[in-house]
Design an enzyme around this catalytic site. Structure first.
Site, PDB file in Angstrom:
ATOM      1  N   CYS A 117      12.361   4.722   3.688  1.00  0.00           N
ATOM      2  CA  CYS A 117      11.524   5.755   3.455  1.00  0.00           C
ATOM      3  C   CYS A 117      11.067   6.750   4.548  1.00  0.00           C
ATOM      4  O   CYS A 117      10.327   7.408   4.081  1.00  0.00           O
ATOM      5  CB  CYS A 117      10.742   5.264   3.467  1.00  0.00           C
ATOM      6  SG  CYS A 117      11.178   2.928   2.676  1.00  0.00           S
ATOM      7  N   HIS A 264       3.784   7.703   4.236  1.00  0.00           N
ATOM      8  CA  HIS A 264       4.912   7.266   3.469  1.00  0.00           C
ATOM      9  C   HIS A 264       3.247   6.291   2.728  1.00  0.00           C
ATOM     10  O   HIS A 264       3.019   5.391   3.112  1.00  0.00           O
ATOM     11  CB  HIS A 264       5.546   6.622   4.296  1.00  0.00           C
ATOM     12  CG  HIS A 264       6.068   5.182   2.894  1.00  0.00           C
ATOM     13  ND1 HIS A 264       7.208   5.714   2.091  1.00  0.00           N
ATOM     14  CD2 HIS A 264       6.305   4.474   3.319  1.00  0.00           C
ATOM     15  CE1 HIS A 264       7.588   4.712   1.784  1.00  0.00           C
ATOM     16  NE2 HIS A 264       7.296   3.962   2.655  1.00  0.00           N
ATOM     17  N   ASN A 294       5.506   1.693  -3.921  1.00  0.00           N
ATOM     18  CA  ASN A 294       6.053   2.677  -3.047  1.00  0.00           C
ATOM     19  C   ASN A 294       7.824   2.882  -3.328  1.00  0.00           C
ATOM     20  O   ASN A 294       8.347   2.191  -4.133  1.00  0.00           O
ATOM     21  CB  ASN A 294       6.557   1.230  -2.255  1.00  0.00           C
ATOM     22  CG  ASN A 294       7.760   1.771  -0.921  1.00  0.00           C
ATOM     23  OD1 ASN A 294       7.797   2.814  -0.721  1.00  0.00           O
ATOM     24  ND2 ASN A 294       7.633   0.837   0.251  1.00  0.00           N
TER      25      ASN A 294
HETATM   26  N1  ACO Z   1       1.312 -13.070  -4.839  1.00  0.00           N
HETATM   27  C1  ACO Z   1       1.309 -13.995  -4.155  1.00  0.00           C
HETATM   28  N2  ACO Z   1       0.695 -14.554  -3.231  1.00  0.00           N
HETATM   29  C2  ACO Z   1       2.416 -13.633  -2.045  1.00  0.00           C
HETATM   30  C3  ACO Z   1       2.451 -12.312  -2.750  1.00  0.00           C
HETATM   31  C4  ACO Z   1       2.628 -12.374  -3.546  1.00  0.00           C
HETATM   32  N3  ACO Z   1       2.959 -11.069  -4.360  1.00  0.00           N
HETATM   33  N4  ACO Z   1       4.248 -12.436  -2.001  1.00  0.00           N
HETATM   34  C5  ACO Z   1       4.095 -13.308  -1.076  1.00  0.00           C
HETATM   35  N5  ACO Z   1       2.471 -14.045  -1.110  1.00  0.00           N
HETATM   36  C6  ACO Z   1       2.134 -14.783  -0.003  1.00  0.00           C
HETATM   37  C7  ACO Z   1       3.443 -15.333   1.179  1.00  0.00           C
HETATM   38  O1  ACO Z   1       4.235 -15.994   0.221  1.00  0.00           O
HETATM   39  C8  ACO Z   1       2.251 -16.279   1.499  1.00  0.00           C
HETATM   40  O2  ACO Z   1       1.608 -17.284   1.727  1.00  0.00           O
HETATM   41  P1  ACO Z   1       1.927 -18.507   3.102  1.00  0.00           P
HETATM   42  O3  ACO Z   1       0.773 -17.908   3.879  1.00  0.00           O
HETATM   43  O4  ACO Z   1       1.235 -19.503   2.306  1.00  0.00           O
HETATM   44  O5  ACO Z   1       2.663 -18.602   3.455  1.00  0.00           O
HETATM   45  C9  ACO Z   1       1.131 -14.922   1.782  1.00  0.00           C
HETATM   46  O6  ACO Z   1       0.916 -15.071   0.729  1.00  0.00           O
HETATM   47  C10 ACO Z   1       0.774 -14.363   3.123  1.00  0.00           C
HETATM   48  O7  ACO Z   1       1.845 -13.354   3.426  1.00  0.00           O
HETATM   49  P2  ACO Z   1       2.132 -12.259   4.501  1.00  0.00           P
HETATM   50  O8  ACO Z   1       3.057 -11.790   4.262  1.00  0.00           O
HETATM   51  O9  ACO Z   1       1.717 -12.394   5.835  1.00  0.00           O
HETATM   52  O10 ACO Z   1       1.053 -10.977   3.657  1.00  0.00           O
HETATM   53  P3  ACO Z   1       1.097  -9.576   3.721  1.00  0.00           P
HETATM   54  O11 ACO Z   1      -1.174  -9.296   4.807  1.00  0.00           O
HETATM   55  O12 ACO Z   1       1.247  -8.968   4.874  1.00  0.00           O
HETATM   56  O13 ACO Z   1       1.401  -8.528   3.189  1.00  0.00           O
HETATM   57  C11 ACO Z   1       2.705  -7.506   1.972  1.00  0.00           C
HETATM   58  C12 ACO Z   1       2.108  -8.626   2.348  1.00  0.00           C
HETATM   59  C13 ACO Z   1       2.286  -6.848   1.508  1.00  0.00           C
HETATM   60  C14 ACO Z   1       4.597  -7.490   2.059  1.00  0.00           C
HETATM   61  C15 ACO Z   1       2.725  -6.713   3.557  1.00  0.00           C
HETATM   62  O14 ACO Z   1       3.124  -7.034   4.780  1.00  0.00           O
HETATM   63  C16 ACO Z   1       3.588  -5.331   3.702  1.00  0.00           C
HETATM   64  O15 ACO Z   1       3.166  -4.201   2.582  1.00  0.00           O
HETATM   65  N6  ACO Z   1       4.204  -4.698   4.421  1.00  0.00           N
HETATM   66  C17 ACO Z   1       5.185  -3.615   4.575  1.00  0.00           C
HETATM   67  C18 ACO Z   1       5.664  -3.227   3.585  1.00  0.00           C
HETATM   68  C19 ACO Z   1       6.351  -1.851   4.065  1.00  0.00           C
HETATM   69  O16 ACO Z   1       5.447  -0.866   4.738  1.00  0.00           O
HETATM   70  N7  ACO Z   1       8.041  -1.315   3.647  1.00  0.00           N
HETATM   71  C20 ACO Z   1       7.899   0.004   4.257  1.00  0.00           C
HETATM   72  C21 ACO Z   1       9.420   0.317   4.890  1.00  0.00           C
HETATM   73  S1  ACO Z   1       9.783  -0.133   3.255  1.00  0.00           S
HETATM   74  C22 ACO Z   1      11.633   0.847   3.369  1.00  0.00           C
HETATM   75  O17 ACO Z   1      11.930   1.121   3.420  1.00  0.00           O
HETATM   76  C23 ACO Z   1      12.952   0.552   2.070  1.00  0.00           C
END
Ligand code: ACO
Length: 337
Positions: A117, A264, A294
């Site tokens: 990314c 990004h 993304n």
């Molecule tokens: N729908 C419903 N629930 C979900 C989903 C979904 N699509 N995905 C995850 N959950 C659940 C999880 O299982 C978890 O449940 P639990 O508490 O029972 O275990 C809960 O939601 C919370 O999960 P988190 O991972 O803590 O959620 P978070 O608020 O962190 O959001 C996300 C997840 C959107 C992936 C976020 O962490 C994020 O955007 N991270 C960064 C991604 C990024 O920046 N990537 C950039 C680089 S990418 C690259 O270089 C290829």
């Protein structure tokens, strides 16, 4: 004495036609439209059609950027493609794009840049060096991905995040002191492989002609994108914030001098956190994650083109580009538009 600096003289973009909205995703994996929107800010993403390759999206974005710059593809001294989703293991997608643009007989060098990314930031840094050194007068830089192909579409924590697309810029040499690219700042920390990685590469395939490896076993499934989203989130905010601050400090500037931040586009909450940390008004932050998801290396040039074509970024504006990706890799660039 005047020495060359690089200026972006044209931008372009390409999005596949197919829109994949949250409601459709909620029918495929256990999620809700509301969860996706509230946790990521994404409303829809685009998905490339069967047979629509990274080089196809890249070529279309490149044509737009060339048209905007008013120059021909045959005038490019270097073609760079930042991508994670190359058409082939080899040759480089940049060489395919060169051919699709119809300028292969010019023999201008063409190669890919891989920093996931942050790929566009790395590509910008390479393009800048070729121009500032006097080696090239014009560089075509494209960020292009069909990231949807790397995703496990049964994994709700990753499949909701990514989309396909391409953004391109033409960079040309201008005299220093004019409007243009003030500096690029790129970094990597390779100790975070386990936090964010794509499918295994060919080195993980079975060794041929050893013992009893049947020919069919050679076609091993290499896996999909795996991410510890929460940890990646924290690192993205920290490193993108730090590199933004150091890019500004390198020129004795502050967030008050900035007209636009183009970060990004991974998650609206990451974008908001960076804006807060850098100290820029959210109104001055370009956001396309709602419409694009993304798109990895394509995300920054797609957002840039959106803001340029929409008339938001104007000549003389100070613009900060800020990216983060797997590796980890990250980088920023400061431009006087
Ligand atoms: N729908 C419903 N629930 C979900 C989903 C979904 N699509 N995905 C995850 N959950 C659940 C999880 O299982 C978890 O449940 P639990 O508490 O029972 O275990 C809960 O939601 C919370 O999960 P988190 O991972 O803590 O959620 P978070 O608020 O962190 O959001 C996300 C997840 C959107 C992936 C976020 O962490 C994020 O955007 N991270 C960064 C991604 C990024 O920046 N990537 C950039 C680089 S990418 C690259 O270089 C290829």
């Amino acid at each position: 004495m005047k020495y060359p600096m690089a200026r972006i003289t044209g931008t372009g973009s390409c999005l596949p036609e197919r829109r994949l909205g949250n409601a459709e995703l909620a029918r495929v994996v256990e999620t809700t439209e509301d969860w996706i929107l509230s946790r990521t800010g994404i409303v829809e993403r685009r998905i490339a059609a069967a047979g629509e390759l990274t080089s196809d999206l890249a070529t279309r974005a490149a044509r737009q950027a060339l048209e905007a710059a008013g120059v021909g593809a045959e005038e490019m001294d270097l073609i760079l493609v930042a991508t994670t989703t190359a058409d082939h293991i080899f040759p480089a997608t940049a060489t395919v794009v060169q051919h699709k643009l119809g300028v292969s007989e010019r023999h201008a060098p063409a190669f890919d840049v891989q920093a996931v990314c942050a790929g566009f930031m790395y590509g910008l840094s390479v393009a800048e060096k070729y121009i500032v050194s006097g080696s090239c007068r014009r560089v075509l830089l494209i960020g292009a991905e069909v990231f949807s192909r790397l995703i496990d579409w049964t994994d709700r924590s990753t499949c909701i995040l990514f989309g396909d697309g391409a953004g391109a810029v033409v960079l040309e040499a201008v005299d220093s002191g004019e409007r243009g690219l003030l500096s690029t700042h790129i970094h990597a920390d390779g100790s975070y492989l386990d936090m964010l990685k794509g499918p295994d590469g060919v080195g993980y395939l079975p060794v041929p002609l050893t013992g009893d490896t049947p020919a069919a076993a050679m076609r091993r499934d290499l896996g999909y994108v795996e991410m510890r989203g929460n940890d990646v989130f924290k690192h993205a905010v920290k490193t993108m914030g730090q590199v933004a601050e150091s890019a500004l400090a390198a020129h004795g500037l502050t967030a008050k001098d900035l007209a636009w931040l183009v970060p990004h586009q991974a998650n609206i909450r990451i974008i908001q956190s960076i804006a807060k940390r850098v100290g820029i008004d959210p109104e001055r932050v370009v956001v396309t994650v709602d419409r694009h998801g993304n798109t990895s290396a394509a995300s920054i040039p797609l957002a840039l083109d959106d803001a340029v074509r929409g008339g938001r970024i104007q000549p003389g504006d100070l613009v900060l580009l800020d990216g983060f990706g797997g590796g980890f890799t990250w980088g920023a660039a400061l431009l006087r538009w």
